[in-house]
Design a protein around this motif. Structure first.
Motif, PDB file in Angstrom:
ATOM      1  N   ARG A 176     -31.972 -24.364   4.876  1.00 14.48           N
ATOM      2  CA  ARG A 176     -32.213 -23.293   3.897  1.00 14.48           C
ATOM      3  C   ARG A 176     -31.938 -23.792   2.490  1.00 14.48           C
ATOM      4  NH1 ARG A 176     -28.714 -19.647   5.523  1.00 14.48           N
ATOM      5  NH2 ARG A 176     -27.171 -19.925   3.862  1.00 14.48           N
ATOM      6  N   ARG A 179     -34.822 -25.914   1.443  1.00 13.63           N
ATOM      7  CA  ARG A 179     -35.993 -25.072   1.165  1.00 13.63           C
ATOM      8  C   ARG A 179     -35.872 -24.417  -0.210  1.00 13.63           C
ATOM      9  NH1 ARG A 179     -35.638 -22.201   5.375  1.00 13.63           N
ATOM     10  NH2 ARG A 179     -34.623 -20.381   4.453  1.00 13.63           N
ATOM     11  N   ASP A 180     -34.622 -24.115  -0.601  1.00 10.71           N
ATOM     12  CA  ASP A 180     -34.379 -23.501  -1.910  1.00 10.71           C
ATOM     13  C   ASP A 180     -34.250 -24.544  -3.019  1.00 10.71           C
ATOM     14  OD1 ASP A 180     -34.372 -21.054  -0.661  1.00 10.71           O
ATOM     15  OD2 ASP A 180     -32.188 -20.910  -0.521  1.00 10.71           O
ATOM     16  N   GLY A 220     -36.498 -30.968   6.893  1.00  5.95           N
ATOM     17  CA  GLY A 220     -36.429 -30.379   5.559  1.00  5.95           C
ATOM     18  C   GLY A 220     -37.334 -31.034   4.546  1.00  5.95           C
TER      19      GLY A 220
END
Length: 294
Positions: A176, A179-180, A220
């Motif tokens: 996450r 992804r950010d 990722g």
């Protein structure tokens, strides 16, 4: 287990060491390391065992010299948590040289795993890396046995804008972050057991080595950028060295990727063997049927 009073006294002492001149703090830690080395201990035996395994060609005199230097560095690194955790940003600026092959201020920095290695300067290097990025980062940490110490470490490591997560937490947190577009800092060169690991050579010894870095990078879609924190001679501070992103990594072969990480580490250990974290049981997990080295 440390009591709350013990922890409070330790914090007060660290804060005191953070405001006095760094050279005094560093020399105090060095002297304390020399003193502790004179006392037989389990950690001292671990250092000697690791050096004998990795450098059988060295003379006993050379191993003794490197072992003592390392022990002094290791104890000093704990004392210098004072500056790293409580020293001002201005003080860190004066103490840390940055040598980076990556533009840390690039607003278009792609998803990145910053891979740290456990030299004695890793704490200073990690904190200054986060400070230099000027953006919110993510960082994985190894849990502490004392919950009060863990909360202290998390708070001080996060003071320049870091989201902290325990290594035991789900990998989805790391994905996450990536992804950010948050850079993520993690270390992978210790023995964490066979989960997500494989046996590959490290200085000629089959060594339990994490494969999670390559898998996280692949899932990722992140580049992997290694970094090392070096303690400078003569109590001058630290150098944070950030290297070029690894090309063709991950390769799709977990063993090959783990071996590549160990080869990189071997190369830089040979440049400053006294600064690698030999007090850790690097060869604790053994292939089935092998007896413990420790």
């Amino acid at each position: 287990m440390l009591s709350r009073i013990d922890v409070a006294l330790a914090i007060a002492f660290l804060k005191f060491l953070a405001v006095i001149p760094y050279g005094i703090t560093a020399r105090f830690g060095d002297g304390l390391g020399w003193l502790f080395y004179q006392i037989p201990s389990r950690r001292k035996r671990i250092v000697h065992t690791n050096l004998k395994l990795c450098f059988p060609e060295w003379s006993d005199e050379k191993r003794e010299n490197i072992a003592q230097k390392h022990f002094r560095h290791a104890i000093r690194s704990y004392v210098e948590r004072s500056v790293q955790w409580f020293g001002s940003a201005k003080k860190l600026d004066k103490l840390i040289e940055l040598d980076s092959a990556v533009d840390l201020t690039d607003p278009d920095l792609p998803p990145t795993l910053f891979l740290g290695f456990h030299f004695v300067g890793i704490e200073a290097g990690s904190i200054f890396l986060n400070y230099s990025l000027h953006r919110q980062c993510g960082s994985l940490y190894q849990p502490f046995s004392n919950p009060q110490v863990e909360e202290l470490a998390k708070a001080q490591r996060a003071r320049f804008g870091v989201d902290m997560a325990s290594r035991a937490d789900n990998a989805r947190i790391v994905l996450r972050w990536l992804r950010d577009r948050k850079p993520v800092m993690l270390g992978a060169d210790m023995d964490y057991g066979m989960r997500n690991s494989t046996f590959v050579p490290f200085f000629g010894i089959q060594t339990c080595t994490l494969t999670a870095v390559g898998r996280l990078a692949k899932t990722g879609k992140a580049q992997v950028v290694p970094f090392i924190g070096e303690v400078l001679p003569n109590y001058k501070g630290y150098r944070l060295m950030i290297y070029e992103p690894w090309q063709n990594y991950p390769s799709g072969d977990d063993d090959a990727d783990a071996r590549r990480m160990n080869e990189f580490l071997e190369e830089h250990i040979l440049e400053m063997p006294e600064q690698y974290y030999w007090v850790h049981k690097r060869f604790k997990t053994r292939p089935e049927g092998e007896t413990s080295f420790y």
